[in-house]
Design a protein around this motif. Structure first.
Motif, PDB file in Angstrom:
ATOM      1  N   UNK A   8       0.830  -1.191   0.000  1.00 29.71           N
ATOM      2  CA  UNK A   8       0.000   0.000   0.000  1.00 29.71           C
ATOM      3  C   UNK A   8       0.869   1.247   0.000  1.00 29.71           C
ATOM      4  N   UNK A   9       0.243   2.352  -0.352  1.00 36.98           N
ATOM      5  CA  UNK A   9       0.944   3.633  -0.327  1.00 36.98           C
ATOM      6  C   UNK A   9       0.846   4.208   1.075  1.00 36.98           C
ATOM      7  N   UNK A  16       5.477   3.394  -1.332  1.00 40.55           N
ATOM      8  CA  UNK A  16       4.801   2.121  -1.121  1.00 40.55           C
ATOM      9  C   UNK A  16       5.497   1.328  -0.022  1.00 40.55           C
ATOM     10  N   UNK A  17       4.711   0.570   0.728  1.00 46.99           N
ATOM     11  CA  UNK A  17       5.213  -0.291   1.800  1.00 46.99           C
ATOM     12  C   UNK A  17       4.726  -1.711   1.537  1.00 46.99           C
ATOM     13  N   UNK A  66       8.294  -4.244   6.090  1.00 38.42           N
ATOM     14  CA  UNK A  66       9.663  -3.953   5.696  1.00 38.42           C
ATOM     15  C   UNK A  66      10.264  -2.902   6.627  1.00 38.42           C
ATOM     16  N   UNK A  67      11.570  -2.770   6.580  1.00 42.06           N
ATOM     17  CA  UNK A  67      12.243  -1.749   7.379  1.00 42.06           C
ATOM     18  C   UNK A  67      12.294  -0.429   6.605  1.00 42.06           C
ATOM     19  N   UNK A  68      12.722   0.610   7.297  1.00 39.84           N
ATOM     20  CA  UNK A  68      12.981   1.905   6.664  1.00 39.84           C
ATOM     21  C   UNK A  68      14.417   2.351   6.946  1.00 39.84           C
ATOM     22  N   UNK A  91       8.050   5.256  12.458  1.00 41.88           N
ATOM     23  CA  UNK A  91       7.342   4.992  13.711  1.00 41.88           C
ATOM     24  C   UNK A  91       5.855   5.330  13.564  1.00 41.88           C
ATOM     25  N   UNK A  92       5.561   6.435  12.908  1.00 40.75           N
ATOM     26  CA  UNK A  92       4.164   6.840  12.702  1.00 40.75           C
ATOM     27  C   UNK A  92       3.452   5.871  11.760  1.00 40.75           C
ATOM     28  N   UNK A  93       4.152   5.401  10.741  1.00 35.47           N
ATOM     29  CA  UNK A  93       3.559   4.432   9.834  1.00 35.47           C
ATOM     30  C   UNK A  93       3.196   3.158  10.572  1.00 35.47           C
ATOM     31  N   UNK A  94       4.146   2.626  11.357  1.00 36.54           N
ATOM     32  CA  UNK A  94       3.878   1.406  12.118  1.00 36.54           C
ATOM     33  C   UNK A  94       2.684   1.616  13.051  1.00 36.54           C
ATOM     34  N   UNK A  95       2.657   2.758  13.720  1.00 30.77           N
ATOM     35  CA  UNK A  95       1.604   3.022  14.702  1.00 30.77           C
ATOM     36  C   UNK A  95       0.238   3.181  14.047  1.00 30.77           C
TER      37      UNK A  95
END
Length: 237
Positions: A8-9, A16-17, A66-68, A91-95
Motif C-alpha cells: 500500500x501507499x 509504497x510499503x 519492511x524496514x525503513x 514509527x508513525x507508519x507502524x503506529x
C-alpha cells in the motif's frame, strides 16, 4: 499456514510499503526485520517456520513489515536531522497504519512487538514510546543506542528514540503492565546493550525476563530457538 502479501501507499513515508502476514487469527505480533531487512526476511531465515505451531493453531497472527533503515539510520548521504525524521515517519507508519488497525483483534486491544538484532531495537523503542498499545515485547539480541548513527548531531527526536536515555524518566503506568523479554547471550555482540537496558528496567522496578542464553552467537539459530519460547508466554485471548 496462511500467508498473505500486502502492498500500500504510506502517507507517512510517501512511498509504497510491503508486508507479509502469517496466520488466520490470534494475538497480533508485529515482527521487525534486522538492519535494512526486507518484509520477507523473517520468513526466509526460518523465524516464521519456528513459530508455525502457534500460527497454525490460530494463537498468533504475525505481521512482517519492511524496514525503513536504508532511508533513516543507514543513509549517510543525508543530514542526521533528516535521518531521524525519516525514522520518526516510520514509527508513525507502524503506529497508525498497522498497529492501530490490528490491535482490535484482541480483547485487550494490544499487540506484541518482536524483532532480532536491529529489529529488537525497533520492537523495544516502539513499545516504550507507545506502551498503551503493547502487551508483550520480545527483543532478541537487540541494541538500544542510535547515537552512533547520528554523527554527534543533537536533537530531541534522537533523545526520544534512544530507550537507554528516555526510559529512566518514563512514567506511563502501561509500562508496568507490559510483559517484557530481553533475549541475549553471553557471546552476543549486543550483550552489553542488553545488560544496560536490564539495569534501567530494574532501577525503575519494571518486571521483565532477562533471558541470557549460553555460548550462542548473534545469529539466526538462537533467535529461532527464542521466538517460539517467547510466544508461549503470551496470555492468549
Amino acid at each position: 499456514m496462511k500467508e498473505e502479501y500486502y502492498k500500500w501507499y504510506s502517507p507517512h513515508l510517501n512511498r509504497d510499503v510491503e508486508m507479509l502476514v502469517f496466520g488466520h487469527a490470534g494475538y497480533p505480533v508485529i515482527l521487525f526485520p534486522t538492519s535494512m531487512g526486507t518484509f520477507h526476511e523473517n520468513r526466509d531465515m526460518g523465524l516464521i517456520g519456528a513459530a508455525h505451531w502457534f500460527i497454525e493453531q490460530g494463537l498468533v497472527q504475525i505481521f512482517c513489515p519492511e524496514s525503513n533503515d536504508k532511508q533513516s539510520f543507514y543513509n549517510k548521504g543525508i543530514h542526521p536531522h533528516q535521518r531521524i525524521q525519516n525514522h520518526v515517519a516510520y514509527d508513525k507508519m507502524i503506529c497508525h497504519e498497522i498497529v492501530e488497525r490490528v490491535r482490535l483483534n484482541t480483547s485487550a486491544a494490544k499487540v506484541a512487538m518482536a524483532g532480532c538484532s536491529f529489529g529488537g531495537y525497533h520492537a523495544a523503542n516502539f513499545s516504550f514510546r507507545h506502551p498503551g498499545y503493547v502487551g508483550h515485547m520480545f527483543s532478541m539480541s537487540g541494541a538500544f543506542d542510535i547515537r552512533n548513527f547520528m554523527d554527534g548531531y543533537q536533537h530531541d527526536d534522537i533523545y526520544y528514540n534512544c530507550p537507554l536515555e528516555y526510559l529512566p524518566g518514563l512514567q506511563d503506568h502501561e509500562l508496568w503492565n507490559m510483559k517484557i523479554v530481553l533475549g541475549t547471550s553471553n557471546w552476543d555482540i549486543c550483550y552489553d546493550s542488553n545488560i544496560k537496558l536490564h539495569h534501567v528496567l530494574n532501577q525503575k522496578g519494571v518486571p521483565h525476563w532477562f533471558d541470557v542464553r549460553q555460548d550462542k552467537q548473534h545469529d539466526w539459530p538462537v533467535w529461532r530457538d527464542m521466538f517460539p519460547h517467547y510466544l508461549s508466554t503470551i496470555k492468549f485471548d
